[in-house]
Motif scaffolding. Structure first.
Motif, PDB file in Angstrom:
ATOM      1  N   ASP A 287      -9.194   6.736  52.710  1.00 35.00           N
ATOM      2  CA  ASP A 287      -9.520   7.586  51.570  1.00 35.00           C
ATOM      3  C   ASP A 287      -9.817   6.748  50.332  1.00 35.00           C
ATOM      4  O   ASP A 287     -10.678   7.111  49.517  1.00 35.00           O
ATOM      5  N   GLY A 288      -9.121   5.619  50.189  1.00 34.81           N
ATOM      6  CA  GLY A 288      -9.383   4.743  49.053  1.00 34.81           C
ATOM      7  C   GLY A 288     -10.754   4.107  49.071  1.00 34.81           C
ATOM      8  O   GLY A 288     -11.219   3.612  48.035  1.00 34.81           O
ATOM      9  N   LEU A 289     -11.439   4.107  50.219  1.00 29.53           N
ATOM     10  CA  LEU A 289     -12.771   3.520  50.287  1.00 29.53           C
ATOM     11  C   LEU A 289     -13.821   4.372  49.602  1.00 29.53           C
ATOM     12  O   LEU A 289     -14.846   3.845  49.147  1.00 29.53           O
ATOM     13  N   TRP A 290     -13.605   5.680  49.529  1.00 35.85           N
ATOM     14  CA  TRP A 290     -14.639   6.533  48.941  1.00 35.85           C
ATOM     15  C   TRP A 290     -14.122   7.393  47.791  1.00 35.85           C
ATOM     16  O   TRP A 290     -14.889   7.830  46.954  1.00 35.85           O
ATOM     17  N   ARG A 291     -12.811   7.636  47.731  1.00 34.01           N
ATOM     18  CA  ARG A 291     -12.274   8.477  46.663  1.00 34.01           C
ATOM     19  C   ARG A 291     -11.110   7.770  45.985  1.00 34.01           C
ATOM     20  O   ARG A 291     -11.251   7.263  44.889  1.00 34.01           O
ATOM     21  N   GLY A 292      -9.979   7.709  46.631  1.00 35.67           N
ATOM     22  CA  GLY A 292      -8.827   7.019  46.069  1.00 35.67           C
ATOM     23  C   GLY A 292      -7.900   7.949  45.318  1.00 35.67           C
ATOM     24  O   GLY A 292      -8.245   9.092  45.001  1.00 35.67           O
TER      25      GLY A 292
ATOM     26  N   THR B 233      -0.085   5.837  49.304  1.00 32.27           N
ATOM     27  CA  THR B 233      -0.871   6.117  48.102  1.00 32.27           C
ATOM     28  C   THR B 233      -1.070   4.855  47.282  1.00 32.27           C
ATOM     29  O   THR B 233      -2.166   4.612  46.749  1.00 32.27           O
ATOM     30  N   CYS B 234      -0.042   4.043  47.179  1.00 30.72           N
ATOM     31  CA  CYS B 234      -0.183   2.760  46.473  1.00 30.72           C
ATOM     32  C   CYS B 234      -1.191   1.858  47.174  1.00 30.72           C
ATOM     33  O   CYS B 234      -1.991   1.174  46.518  1.00 30.72           O
ATOM     34  N   ALA B 235      -1.174   1.855  48.507  1.00 25.80           N
ATOM     35  CA  ALA B 235      -2.161   1.061  49.243  1.00 25.80           C
ATOM     36  C   ALA B 235      -3.569   1.585  48.997  1.00 25.80           C
ATOM     37  O   ALA B 235      -4.529   0.807  48.879  1.00 25.80           O
ATOM     38  N   GLY B 236      -3.720   2.911  48.915  1.00 28.79           N
ATOM     39  CA  GLY B 236      -5.027   3.476  48.600  1.00 28.79           C
ATOM     40  C   GLY B 236      -5.532   3.043  47.235  1.00 28.79           C
ATOM     41  O   GLY B 236      -6.734   2.808  47.046  1.00 28.79           O
ATOM     42  N   LEU B 237      -4.623   2.924  46.261  1.00 31.32           N
ATOM     43  CA  LEU B 237      -5.026   2.455  44.938  1.00 31.32           C
ATOM     44  C   LEU B 237      -5.492   1.004  44.990  1.00 31.32           C
ATOM     45  O   LEU B 237      -6.461   0.621  44.313  1.00 31.32           O
ATOM     46  N   ALA B 238      -4.808   0.171  45.783  1.00 28.34           N
ATOM     47  CA  ALA B 238      -5.239  -1.218  45.922  1.00 28.34           C
ATOM     48  C   ALA B 238      -6.644  -1.296  46.517  1.00 28.34           C
ATOM     49  O   ALA B 238      -7.465  -2.121  46.097  1.00 28.34           O
ATOM     50  N   VAL B 239      -6.945  -0.433  47.469  1.00 24.64           N
ATOM     51  CA  VAL B 239      -8.293  -0.407  48.044  1.00 24.64           C
ATOM     52  C   VAL B 239      -9.304   0.060  47.013  1.00 24.64           C
ATOM     53  O   VAL B 239     -10.425  -0.459  46.936  1.00 24.64           O
ATOM     54  N   GLU B 240      -8.926   1.055  46.212  1.00 24.85           N
ATOM     55  CA  GLU B 240      -9.839   1.576  45.196  1.00 24.85           C
ATOM     56  C   GLU B 240     -10.170   0.533  44.139  1.00 24.85           C
ATOM     57  O   GLU B 240     -11.307   0.474  43.654  1.00 24.85           O
TER      58      GLU B 240
ATOM     59  N   VAL C  89     -10.041  -6.147  49.080  1.00 20.63           N
ATOM     60  CA  VAL C  89      -9.139  -5.347  49.915  1.00 20.63           C
ATOM     61  C   VAL C  89      -9.929  -4.309  50.707  1.00 20.63           C
ATOM     62  O   VAL C  89      -9.642  -4.049  51.880  1.00 20.63           O
ATOM     63  N   ALA C  90     -10.944  -3.714  50.082  1.00 17.82           N
ATOM     64  CA  ALA C  90     -11.769  -2.726  50.783  1.00 17.82           C
ATOM     65  C   ALA C  90     -12.495  -3.354  51.975  1.00 17.82           C
ATOM     66  O   ALA C  90     -12.613  -2.733  53.045  1.00 17.82           O
ATOM     67  N   ARG C  91     -12.973  -4.586  51.812  1.00 16.04           N
ATOM     68  CA  ARG C  91     -13.638  -5.260  52.936  1.00 16.04           C
ATOM     69  C   ARG C  91     -12.673  -5.482  54.094  1.00 16.04           C
ATOM     70  O   ARG C  91     -13.027  -5.285  55.257  1.00 16.04           O
ATOM     71  N   TRP C  92     -11.447  -5.881  53.779  1.00 19.54           N
ATOM     72  CA  TRP C  92     -10.457  -6.090  54.832  1.00 19.54           C
ATOM     73  C   TRP C  92     -10.104  -4.785  55.523  1.00 19.54           C
ATOM     74  O   TRP C  92      -9.885  -4.749  56.737  1.00 19.54           O
ATOM     75  N   VAL C  93     -10.056  -3.701  54.770  1.00 16.71           N
ATOM     76  CA  VAL C  93      -9.759  -2.399  55.374  1.00 16.71           C
ATOM     77  C   VAL C  93     -10.861  -2.012  56.357  1.00 16.71           C
ATOM     78  O   VAL C  93     -10.589  -1.516  57.458  1.00 16.71           O
ATOM     79  N   ARG C  94     -12.118  -2.224  55.982  1.00 14.09           N
ATOM     80  CA  ARG C  94     -13.219  -1.897  56.896  1.00 14.09           C
ATOM     81  C   ARG C  94     -13.137  -2.737  58.168  1.00 14.09           C
ATOM     82  O   ARG C  94     -13.411  -2.251  59.274  1.00 14.09           O
TER      83      ARG C  94
END
Length: 580
Positions: free
Chosen positions: A120-125, A201-208, A213-218
Motif C-alpha cells: 500500500d505504501g508503494l501507491w498510497r501510504g 503502518t510504520c513500515a508503509g510510511l518508510a516505503v512512502e 525502500v520502495a525498490r527493495w519492496v518491489r
C-alpha cells in the motif's frame, strides 16, 4: 534512517520551507515572517466548524454499521457457542488442531499483513491528505508536520481495527477449544493484534518516504508472497499431523509476525519458552517505530504527496463507479509493479502465429503475471487434492474453491485480450475480425495453463495424490473460455444495480454481480459436480465424464465469448480478410 537524521529532518520541517512545484523543485525561499501555520489552521478550524457536526454524524453512523455487522456476524454466534459450552457441549476435540495450526498460521497472517501494508505504501501510504490539502494548503508557507501527522495517526487507528477483530476471534477460539481464560487469552492476543498493525503502518510510511525502500519492496514482494504461501501450507500440514517443531521455532523468532504467535501461544498448553521476551520485543519495536514514524510523517516530499493524493482520488472514483479494472490499473501504474523486461522472441514466419507471438512476448516481458498464475495454481491444486477422499458433501464446495482459484490463475494470463477490449480501436493492427482475434488470444493462456497444470499434477503424483489430479489440464480450456467471456463483457452495466423494486426486479445488486461474473460463474457451476465426483471416486468412467464435460463447457464458453466480442464492435470484415 537513523534517529539523528530524523531529528534533523524534523527540525528542517518545522522551519518555513520552500515552495515547491508539482515535481518537488524548490521555487522560492520563505522566511520566518512568512510562516502562517497557526493562523491558517485556526482559520480552517473556524471554516469547518459548521460542518463538523455533520461529519461526526457520518462517522458515528459508519462506526455503528461496522459494530452492528461485527455483533451480528461475530458476537451473537460466539455467545451462542459459549452458551452451548456451558450446557455441556465440548469443543476441545479441535484444540489439538488449533495448537498445530497456530505457529505457522499466525506467522503467515502477520507476514501477509505487513506485505499488504508495504505494498500500500508503494501507491498510497499512511500519510495521504486530501487533494485540497496537497494542492493548495501545503503549497503555502505552512509547516507540513501539523498538517500531515493527523493523517498518519488516522491510518494507525484504521489499521488497528482488523487487528483487534482478529484478537477477539483468537480469544473466542482459545476459550472454546483450549479452555483458556478469556482475559488472559485476550491480553496475550492483543499484543500481536495491536502491535503488528501499527508496525506495518510504520513500515508503509518508510516505503512512502524513501525510493530506495520502495525498490527493495518491489524486489522482495515475490519472495514474501511465496513465504506466506509456504507458511500457510505448513500450517495445513501441521493440522494433518506433519509438524516440524524446529522449523516452527525458527518462524516464531523470525520477526514481529512470529513474536505475535509466541504471545498468542503463551496462555495455552502449547506455550513456547520466551513468550515474555517476544512480547517485550514486540512492544519495544512498536513504540520505537511509532516515535520514529511520528517524526518522519512531516518529511514526505510535497510532489510525492500530490501524486499519491491524485492516485487515491482516482482509485476511489473508479471503485465508486464499479470500474474495478480501472482501479487496478491505477494502483499498478502508481506502484511501479508493471515494469517490463526487454525480452525478444524470434519473429514468426507464418501469419497465424503473430497473435500468439505477441501474447507470449507480453507474458515474458511481464513475468509477475506468470508468477501470480503459478502462485494461484498452488491453492487450486491443494483444494483439488483435499477433495479426494472426503465425503460427498464436503467435496463439492472444496472442488468449487479449487475451480475459483484455477480461474484466478488463468485470468492472470489474459491481459493482452483485456487490453484489446479496453479500446477496440487498438485491434486495428489485426487482419482478423475482432471476434476471431479474441479466440486467438486464448492460445497462449491455454498452453501456459496446461503446462502449469501438468507440473502441478506431476508434483501431486509424487506426493501421493489421487490419479484424478491429472484432470487439471482438462479444465484449463474451460477456465480460459470463462475468462474470455468476462473480458468481452463490454461497457459496465451499472444500470442493473438501480432496477426499481416496483418493476419486479428488486435484486439489482444480484443482477449486476451475475452480469459482471457471468463467465466464471457459469464455468464453475458447470464443472463443479462432475469434477467433484471424479476427484472423490478416482474411477476411469467418472474421470472421462468430467473431461468430456470440460471440453463441452470450453466450447460453449468460447462460443459465448465470440458472440460477446462480435457485439462489442458490431462490425464484420470482408470474407477475404477472415481467418487466414
Amino acid at each position: 534512517m537513523t534517529e539523528s537524521d530524523l531529528r534533523a529532518q524534523e527540525a528542517r520541517s518545522e522551519e518555513p520551507r520552500r515552495a515547491e512545484d508539482d515535481r518537488g523543485a524548490a521555487v522560492e525561499e520563505w522566511s520566518d515572517d512568512d510562516d502562517w501555520t497557526v493562523e491558517t489552521l485556526a482559520l480552517l478550524r473556524a471554516l469547518r466548524a459548521p460542518y463538523r457536526l455533520n461529519r461526526a454524524k457520518q462517522l458515528g453512523f459508519a462506526l455503528y454499521c461496522v459494530l452492528l455487522l461485527l455483533v451480528i456476524w461475530g458476537g451473537v454466534p460466539s455467545l451462542g457457542l459459549f452458551l452451548q459450552a456451558s450446557m455441556g457441549a465440548d469443543y476441545t476435540g479441535h484444540g489439538g488442531d488449533l495448537l498445530a495450526a497456530m505457529p505457522s498460521g499466525i506467522a503467515a497472517v502477520g507476514l501477509a499483513f505487513v506485505l499488504l501494508a508495504v505494498r500500500d505504501g508503494l501507491w498510497r501510504g499512511p500519510v495521504v491528505p486530501p487533494r485540497a490539502a496537497t494542492d493548495w494548503l501545503l503549497a503555502h508557507p505552512v509547516r507540513p508536520r501539523p498538517v500531515l501527522r493527523p493523517w498518519f495517526w488516522l491510518s494507525c487507528s484504521l489499521a488497528l481495527l482488523p487487528g483487534l477483530v482478529t484478537a477477539v476471534g483468537a480469544m473466542v477460539a482459545q476459550g472454546l477449544m483450549l479452555r483458556v481464560g478469556l482475559p488472559a487469552a485476550l491480553g496475550w492476543c492483543l499484543l500481536g493484534g495491536a502491535c503488528l498493525p501499527l508496525l506495518a503502518t510504520c513500515a508503509g510510511l518508510a516505503v512512502e518516504r524513501s525510493d530506495a525502500v520502495a525498490r527493495w519492496v518491489r524486489r522482495l514482494t515475490p519472495v514474501a508472497t511465496v513465504l506466506v504461501l509456504l507458511l500457510a501450507a505448513q500450517s495445513g500440514l501441521a493440522v494433518a499431523g506433519h509438524r516440524v517443531h524446529w522449523l516452527e521455532l525458527v518462524e516464531l523468532w523470525s520477526g514481529p509476525w512470529g513474536w505475535a504467535g509466541l504471545a498468542a501461544l503463551a496462555p495455552t498448553r502449547g506455550a513456547v519458552p520466551g513468550a515474555a521476551v517476544a512480547a517485550a520485543l514486540l512492544v519495544a519495536s512498536t513504540v520505537g517505530g511509532l516515535l520514529l514514524a511520528d517524526r518522519a510523517a512531516g518529511t514526505v516530499p510535497l510532489g510525492r504527496l500530490r501524486e499519491r493524493a491524485r492516485t487515491a482520488a482516482g482509485v476511489l472514483a473508479a471503485l465508486r463507479t464499479v470500474e474495478l479494472r480501472a482501479a487496478r490499473l491505477a494502483v499498478s501504474g502508481a506502484s511501479g509493479s508493471a515494469l517490463l523486461r526487454r525480452v525478444r522472441l524470434p519473429i514468426p514466419r507464418r501469419a497465424w502465429l503473430v497473435v500468439p507471438w505477441r501474447d507470449a512476448t507480453a507474458l515474458l516481458r511481464s513475468p509477475a503475471r506468470l508468477g501470480r498464475a503459478v502462485l494461484l495454481a498452488v491453492p487450486a491444486l491443494l483444494c483439488a487434492a483435499l477433495a479426494h477422499g472426503i465425503g460427498s458433501k464436503p467435496s463439492v464446495p472444496t472442488t468449487a474453491v479449487a475451480l475459483v482459484f484455477g480461474y484466478l490463475a488463468v485470468a492472470q494470463l489474459l491481459e493482452p485480450a483485456r487490453i484489446e477490449t479496453d479500446d477496440v480501436r487498438r485491434a486495428a493492427w489485426s487482419p482478423y475480425p475482432f471476434a476471431s482475434l479474441m479466440l486467438r488470444h486464448a492460445i497462449v493462456p491455454t498452453l501456459a495453463g496446461v503446462l502449469i497444470a501438468l507440473v502441478g499434477a506431476v508434483a501431486g503424483a509424487v506426493a501421493g495424490a489421487g490419479p484424478a489430479l491429472w484432470l487439471a489440464p482438462a479444465v484449463v480450456p474451460a477456465l480460459v473460455g470463462a475468462g474470455l467471456v468476462n473480458t468481452c463483457r463490454g461497457a459496465m452495466r451499472r444500470d442493473l444495480m438501480y432496477k426499481s423494486p416496483s418493476s419486479g426486479t428488486g435484486l439489482g445488486l444480484f443482477l449486476f454481480t451475475a452480469w459482471y461474473a457471468a463467465g466464471p460463474a457459469a464455468g464453475v457451476l458447470a464443472l463443479t459436480l462432475p469434477f467433484a465426483q471424479a476427484l472423490r471416486t478416482d474411477t476411469a468412467a467418472n474421470c472421462g465424464k468430467a473431461a468430456a464435460v470440460g471440453v463441452v463447457t470450453a466450447v460453449v464458453l468460447l462460443w459465448w465469448a465470440r458472440t460477446r466480442a462480435t457485439e462489442l464492435t458490431g462490425l464484420s470484415r470482408p470474407a477475404a480478410q477472415q481467418d487466414r
